[in-house]
Write a protein that holds these residues in place. Structure first.
Motif, PDB file in Angstrom:
ATOM      1  N   THR B 215     -44.505 -17.577 -36.919  1.00 53.87           N
ATOM      2  CA  THR B 215     -45.434 -18.127 -38.068  1.00 53.87           C
ATOM      3  C   THR B 215     -46.573 -18.230 -37.587  1.00 53.87           C
ATOM      4  N   VAL B 216     -47.645 -18.176 -38.514  1.00 59.11           N
ATOM      5  CA  VAL B 216     -49.106 -18.725 -38.008  1.00 59.11           C
ATOM      6  C   VAL B 216     -49.141 -19.906 -38.744  1.00 59.11           C
ATOM      7  N   ILE B 217     -49.478 -21.227 -37.988  1.00 56.86           N
ATOM      8  CA  ILE B 217     -49.601 -22.318 -38.575  1.00 56.86           C
ATOM      9  C   ILE B 217     -51.114 -22.666 -38.854  1.00 56.86           C
ATOM     10  N   MET B 218     -51.703 -22.873 -40.094  1.00 60.69           N
ATOM     11  CA  MET B 218     -53.058 -23.144 -40.258  1.00 60.69           C
ATOM     12  C   MET B 218     -53.235 -24.579 -40.805  1.00 60.69           C
ATOM     13  N   THR B 219     -53.592 -25.544 -39.635  1.00 63.46           N
ATOM     14  CA  THR B 219     -53.967 -26.925 -40.199  1.00 63.46           C
ATOM     15  C   THR B 219     -55.198 -27.183 -39.795  1.00 63.46           C
ATOM     16  N   HIS B 220     -56.085 -27.682 -40.743  1.00 63.86           N
ATOM     17  CA  HIS B 220     -57.545 -28.225 -40.558  1.00 63.86           C
ATOM     18  C   HIS B 220     -57.622 -28.976 -39.333  1.00 63.86           C
ATOM     19  N   VAL B 221     -56.795 -29.975 -39.209  1.00 62.09           N
ATOM     20  CA  VAL B 221     -56.937 -30.704 -37.812  1.00 62.09           C
ATOM     21  C   VAL B 221     -56.114 -30.182 -37.050  1.00 62.09           C
ATOM     22  N   PRO B 222     -56.796 -30.416 -35.766  1.00 54.05           N
ATOM     23  CA  PRO B 222     -56.056 -29.676 -34.678  1.00 54.05           C
ATOM     24  C   PRO B 222     -54.919 -30.750 -34.042  1.00 54.05           C
ATOM     25  N   PRO B 223     -53.995 -30.280 -33.050  1.00 56.92           N
ATOM     26  CA  PRO B 223     -53.124 -30.952 -32.565  1.00 56.92           C
ATOM     27  C   PRO B 223     -53.735 -32.104 -31.654  1.00 56.92           C
ATOM     28  N   TYR B 224     -52.954 -33.254 -31.755  1.00 53.85           N
ATOM     29  CA  TYR B 224     -53.266 -34.281 -30.799  1.00 53.85           C
ATOM     30  C   TYR B 224     -53.728 -34.055 -29.240  1.00 53.85           C
ATOM     31  N   ASP B 225     -54.572 -34.421 -28.663  1.00 50.01           N
ATOM     32  CA  ASP B 225     -54.775 -34.341 -27.292  1.00 50.01           C
ATOM     33  C   ASP B 225     -54.457 -32.797 -26.887  1.00 50.01           C
ATOM     34  N   SER B 226     -55.178 -32.131 -27.405  1.00 48.58           N
ATOM     35  CA  SER B 226     -55.051 -30.606 -27.118  1.00 48.58           C
ATOM     36  C   SER B 226     -56.212 -30.184 -26.523  1.00 48.58           C
ATOM     37  N   GLY B 227     -57.351 -30.743 -26.458  1.00 52.48           N
ATOM     38  CA  GLY B 227     -58.623 -30.573 -25.948  1.00 52.48           C
ATOM     39  C   GLY B 227     -59.282 -29.635 -26.953  1.00 52.48           C
ATOM     40  N   LYS B 259     -46.674 -32.513 -32.983  1.00 57.18           N
ATOM     41  CA  LYS B 259     -45.077 -32.524 -33.127  1.00 57.18           C
ATOM     42  C   LYS B 259     -44.413 -31.177 -33.853  1.00 57.18           C
ATOM     43  N   ALA B 260     -45.152 -31.025 -34.895  1.00 59.49           N
ATOM     44  CA  ALA B 260     -44.667 -29.591 -35.452  1.00 59.49           C
ATOM     45  C   ALA B 260     -44.828 -28.372 -34.492  1.00 59.49           C
ATOM     46  N   ILE B 261     -45.928 -28.159 -33.901  1.00 58.83           N
ATOM     47  CA  ILE B 261     -46.148 -27.083 -32.933  1.00 58.83           C
ATOM     48  C   ILE B 261     -45.047 -27.337 -31.737  1.00 58.83           C
ATOM     49  N   GLU B 262     -44.737 -28.444 -31.534  1.00 55.29           N
ATOM     50  CA  GLU B 262     -43.553 -28.624 -30.243  1.00 55.29           C
ATOM     51  C   GLU B 262     -42.347 -28.407 -30.625  1.00 55.29           C
ATOM     52  N   SER B 263     -42.167 -28.653 -32.072  1.00 55.59           N
ATOM     53  CA  SER B 263     -40.488 -28.387 -32.620  1.00 55.59           C
ATOM     54  C   SER B 263     -40.498 -27.142 -33.062  1.00 55.59           C
ATOM     55  N   PHE B 264     -41.557 -26.519 -33.878  1.00 49.71           N
ATOM     56  CA  PHE B 264     -41.272 -25.059 -34.440  1.00 49.71           C
ATOM     57  C   PHE B 264     -41.823 -23.971 -33.620  1.00 49.71           C
ATOM     58  N   HIS B 265     -42.462 -24.005 -32.465  1.00 50.22           N
ATOM     59  CA  HIS B 265     -43.202 -23.148 -31.797  1.00 50.22           C
ATOM     60  C   HIS B 265     -43.808 -21.857 -32.462  1.00 50.22           C
ATOM     61  N   GLY B 278     -64.598 -26.836 -30.168  1.00 54.09           N
ATOM     62  CA  GLY B 278     -64.047 -25.316 -30.156  1.00 54.09           C
ATOM     63  C   GLY B 278     -63.475 -24.863 -28.960  1.00 54.09           C
ATOM     64  N   GLY B 279     -62.395 -23.894 -28.759  1.00 56.43           N
ATOM     65  CA  GLY B 279     -61.674 -23.315 -27.695  1.00 56.43           C
ATOM     66  C   GLY B 279     -60.415 -22.984 -28.236  1.00 56.43           C
ATOM     67  N   GLU B 280     -59.736 -22.612 -27.210  1.00 57.83           N
ATOM     68  CA  GLU B 280     -58.230 -22.012 -27.320  1.00 57.83           C
ATOM     69  C   GLU B 280     -57.560 -22.975 -26.203  1.00 57.83           C
ATOM     70  N   ARG B 281     -56.505 -23.154 -26.588  1.00 55.26           N
ATOM     71  CA  ARG B 281     -55.182 -23.845 -25.579  1.00 55.26           C
ATOM     72  C   ARG B 281     -54.014 -23.378 -26.077  1.00 55.26           C
ATOM     73  N   ARG B 282     -53.063 -23.228 -25.193  1.00 58.15           N
ATOM     74  CA  ARG B 282     -51.680 -23.379 -25.259  1.00 58.15           C
ATOM     75  C   ARG B 282     -50.903 -24.626 -25.320  1.00 58.15           C
ATOM     76  N   ILE B 283     -50.014 -24.769 -26.469  1.00 51.65           N
ATOM     77  CA  ILE B 283     -49.084 -25.726 -26.427  1.00 51.65           C
ATOM     78  C   ILE B 283     -47.675 -25.063 -26.191  1.00 51.65           C
ATOM     79  N   ASP B 284     -47.254 -25.346 -25.323  1.00 49.62           N
ATOM     80  CA  ASP B 284     -45.829 -24.530 -24.855  1.00 49.62           C
ATOM     81  C   ASP B 284     -46.181 -22.932 -25.222  1.00 49.62           C
ATOM     82  N   SER B 285     -45.483 -22.487 -26.008  1.00 51.15           N
ATOM     83  CA  SER B 285     -45.754 -20.998 -26.275  1.00 51.15           C
ATOM     84  C   SER B 285     -46.701 -20.607 -27.213  1.00 51.15           C
TER      85      SER B 285
END
Lengths: 573, 320
Positions: B215-227, B259-265, B278-285
């Motif tokens: 799944t590609v998850i598109m949320t306007h707001v980025p994940p917390y403390d992701s950089g 939490k959603a990203i960490e739960s559903f990957h 702006g940028g790119e980061r990995r949260i788990d996979s």
């Protein structure tokens, strides 16, 4: 269209807002800290670095006149930066402009421009480290003059080898200590980093004000001449003047480009950095054009004042020709160097007015702080350039990875520190000779400070020239961005004038002397001349830049990444 | 091996006419060789510039600190286009109405409402004109700054598709889950939800997908403390918090998204909201990208993401 209006010009609605972080004052301090270096004390030492005749007219030396003229020219550069940054307000400065504005080869030219600037900057950091150590010695000598303490009178032996030079193990250890201190400051979280920079810059500028006011009120040529022999083992002002005359560095003001360009080149070296807030323009809040203009022009005014009025007027209180001669002895590495130190202003002031030694000590501490302060500021600016490279895949992505704790590219900062450490190694030990590259560092196999400075000047050529080229081109190559740029009508003309000034300057002060082997010693081969003056090293860095660019290009191609897409202009209409 | 499916993702165009037209032209000319375009919210602008008609028949306005006067229709069109290019709305008014706007927030609000819906409608029309037949779908959603008034306009769009709070097939292997709401902001913008409610809605959507990991998850707001969510911390008066002469920065993203990203990957997270982060980061996979935004300077920032059945093959930041 022309202009006039009154009343409210803009209505906003309730919405989340983009807030940039660097204030205009932060940017002004950033620029000021980036160019001053040793200037608070050492600008008179630079009178003689080019080894061309320095005269005095209307109260200003050739150096001071060059500072004013180059300062006026730099207003053009300020306007160009203000215009380009207002339509491309992002971190990375010249690299971003050139890679986006110059068609087809822009990414390569932008890379080479920033690659060579990075090494020029690292070389300047490497230059500042022994200067920082040297200033600790000078501060000790000032305290020694005031207290007659044996410990402080022997400050020349601090961090030195048996010959009295800041080199070998003592010099390298001192460099490591300084680099660690730079690292500690650079690796602070952003808030604490700016706090440290602001406090140190404040102390440095206070030292400059104290030096100027107290120096102008209390120093006289007579008091300096009378006291010099007492502290300098019998050396007199006449001896210093003779050294200047013997080396033809004392003469009349001569604006012939063939000679004046050398002095102007030294001024440019001392100015480099006044424009660096353009490299962090992506972080400046408010009206970017106004912010950049205030920060760059404000820093330029300080730079012009310090290199002309401050330096020339204080030198006049000490005797200009004596200061020129003292500088000659320093750059020649003469054993007759008074007190074994360059003519830093607080030291010469302490000779003229030893009773005021606590004041001169404070000034000398300020002189010591600025070269130190310059280093973490350079590291911060370099890290932003490296971040821009990383985002454009000119270097691996991990290179620009932003640390969660620092909110800054930690790997890039570490790389800049390591590069400065390598320069420190090469300056302190004859490593180049041991690895078969001794030709790059005659005569003792170590990089010398003069070669390092010439290297910096030559390596920075593109960064001085390309803003003009970009200003000429942007209207035609990026009309989508330039349409609303301030001064857009004048930008091509401003760019052309700036390019002409820089090309003339670099021709006379850079290329022509190299081609004609100006200053070559009789017994010296042409290759040794190129090596001694840092030219070979500059060419080596250029070649390395080309190799790295090609490796990155091949790597991206192998991974299926078309970097050409990154810079492609998208027409809006 | 199947050819990767290339996504172009961007966000926070904020009514910048120049950025929108660049996006359409790049898509029509297939500059980036993409298979689909995804826009992660905040389509509308934040500022309105009164263009005041003077008795002499000229129009005057102040744009980015520069006072400008248009003396004829061509100059007026050029002035209004410049205003639109930076993401502002030009509204032609008489001197009397301009004066009234200073004391009448309702009037200003009405102008905003009218201009916002008109700009979005024009954009959707232009997208249909330029992209019909290109075979490149455009998926978009409103963000927290977008008034609900644009939803009906987006609903009428014949080409660009509003996928807010929907699950749609995106690639041969992946589905797209979209959520335009944001966690609470200091500005109390139109589309905000408490973190718990936000996570509940997102989780409900995720339960409807075939395979969460594809799944590609598109949320306007980025994940917390992701950089991807670093922004100046604001005081209750919405001013940046300053200490020792420096602005305090911190994470302002959504814990619900994290939490959603960490739960559903999910394979990819597409975000926006924080322009300067702006940028790119990995949260788990999960690869998370925030293209950032310089739309108000006429620069279109985006990411190219090559997706295969195995995941993200490559990512690349682009700008034009």
């Amino acid at each position: 269209m022309a202009a006039t209006t009154e009343g409210r010009a803009l209505f906003t609605r309730q919405s989340s807002g983009l807030v940039r972080e660097v204030s205009v004052l932060n940017a002004l301090f950033f620029n000021t800290a980036a160019f001053i270096g040793v200037g608070v004390g050492w600008y008179p030492v630079f009178y003689s670095l080019a080894f061309v005749a320095i005269g005095t007219a209307g109260g200003f030396t050739t150096y001071g006149i060059a500072a004013i003229l180059i300062g006026l020219a730099c207003v053009i550069l300020s306007l160009i930066f203000a215009s380009l940054t207002s339509v491309m307000p992002r971190s990375g400065g010249d690299y971003v402009f050139t890679s986006r504005i110059v068609p087809r080869i822009g990414p390569f030219i932008g890379w080479m421009e920033s690659w060579t600037l990075a090494f020029a900057s690292v070389a300047i950091i490497a230059f500042e480290i022994p200067v920082f150590v040297r200033n600790l010695q000078i501060t000790g000598r000032i305290v020694g003059i005031g207290t007659n303490s044996d410990f402080f009178n022997g400050a020349n032996t601090w961090f030195t080898d048996s010959s009295g030079a800041v080199t070998d193990v003592p010099g390298f250890l001192a460099a490591i200590v300084v680099l660690v201190l730079i690292g500690i400051v650079s690796f602070q979280p952003t808030r604490r980093f700016h706090r440290i920079v602001t406090v140190l810059a404040g102390i440095g500028l206070a030292g400059m004000v104290v030096m100027f006011v107290v120096g102008m009120l209390t120093i006289t040529p007579e008091s300096f001449a009378a006291n010099l022999p007492t502290y300098a083992n019998g050396t007199t002002v006449d001896t210093l003047v003779k050294a200047g005359q013997d080396n033809a560095v004392i003469g009349n003001v001569n604006l012939d480009p063939a000679l004046f360009s050398f002095v102007a080149g030294i001024v440019l070296l001392n100015y480099i950095g006044f424009q660096y807030s353009a490299y962090i323009s992506g972080e400046i809040r408010g009206n970017v054009r106004r912010g950049i203009l205030i920060a760059v022009l404000g820093a330029l005014v300080v730079a012009v004042f310090m290199n002309s009025v401050y330096t020339d007027f204080l030198s006049a209180r000490l005797g200009v020709n004596g200061q020129i001669g003292w500088g000659v002895l320093y750059w020649l590495g003469s054993p007759d160097l008074p007190l074994g130190q360059p003519n830093s202003l607080p030291l010469t002031a302490a000779i003229a007015q030893p009773g005021l030694w606590p004041i001169w000590t404070f000034v000398s501490v300020a002189v010591t702080l600025f070269p130190f302060l310059l280093c973490p500021v350079y590291v911060a600016f370099l890290s932003r350039v490296q971040l821009a490279w990383s985002l454009d895949r000119q270097v691996p992505e991990w290179f620009g990875a932003v640390s969660e704790r620092l909110r800054a590219p930690a790997n890039a900062i570490l790389t800049a520190l390591i590069a400065a450490g390598v320069f420190a190694l090469l300056q302190n030990f004859p490593i180049l000779r041991q690895v078969g590259l001794g030709f790059l560092a005659p005569t003792d196999g170590k990089l010398n400070l003069v070669a390092t400075l010439w290297f910096s000047i030559l390596a920075a050529a593109l960064t001085w020239i390309m803003p003009g080229v970009n200003a000429i081109l942007v209207r035609w190559t990026r009309p989508d961005l330039a349409r609303d740029a301030p001064f857009i009508t004048w930008l091509p003309l401003l760019g052309a004038v700036w390019v002409v000034i820089m090309v003339v300057l670099y021709w006379f002060a850079g290329l022509s002397p190299i081609i004609n082997f100006v200053g070559k010693l009789e017994a010296e081969s042409q290759l040794d001349y190129l090596n001694r003056t840092g030219v070979s090293f500059t060419l080596l860095i250029f070649a390395a830049g080309i190799v790295v660019f090609l490796i990155a290009w091949a790597r991206n191609r192998a991974r299926g990444i078309d970097t050409g897409l990154m810079y492609r202009e998208l027409p809006p209409d | 091996m199947a050819k990767p499916f290339r996504l172009y993702v961007c966000s926070d165009l904020h009514a910048s006419e120049r950025a929108w037209r660049k996006l359409l032209n790049a898509t029509r000319a297939n500059t980036y060789k993409v298979d689909a375009v995804v826009i992660a919210g905040d389509l509308t602008g934040k500022a309105l510039v009164p263009v005041v008609e003077e008795p002499a028949g000229t129009f005057r306005a102040t744009l980015l600190g520069t006072r400008r006067v248009a003396r004829n229709e061509a100059e007026l069109a050029e002035l209004e286009r410049s205003i639109a290019d930076v993401g502002y709305y030009a509204v032609r008014v008489s001197p009397a109405e301009a004066a009234r706007m200073e004391t009448d927030p309702e009037l200003v609000s009405r102008h905003f409402h009218e201009q916002i819906t008109r700009r979005v409608r024009d954009w959707m029309t232009l997208a249909a004109e330029r992209l019909e037949g290109s075979g490149i779908p455009v998926y978009l959603m409103p963000g927290n700054d977008d008034d609900f008034a644009i939803d009906p306009v987006l609903g009428e769009s014949t080409y660009a598709r509003n996928v807010n709070e929907q699950v749609v097939d995106l690639t041969p292997w992946h589905q797209l889950v979209s959520m335009g709401w944001s966690s609470p902001t200091p500005w109390s913008t139109p589309r905000e939800l408490p973190e718990e409610a936000f996570l509940d809605r997102l989780s409900d959507l995720m339960t409807g997908v075939r395979d969460a990991r594809k799944t590609v998850i598109m949320t306007h707001v980025p994940p917390y403390d992701s950089g991807l969510d670093t922004a100046p911390l604001l005081s209750p008066s919405l001013q940046p918090t300053v200490s020792a002469g420096d602005v305090l920065r911190g994470p302002v993203g959504s814990t619900g998204v994290r939490k959603a990203i960490e739960s559903f990957h999910p394979v990819l997270g597409v975000h926006g909201h924080i322009h300067e982060s702006g940028g790119e980061r990995r949260i788990d996979s999960t690869l998370c990208v925030n293209a950032g935004s310089e739309a108000n300077h006429g620069v279109l920032r985006g990411y190219l993401i090559d997706l295969t059945a195995d995941g993200v093959e490559r990512s690349m930041r682009v700008e034009g």
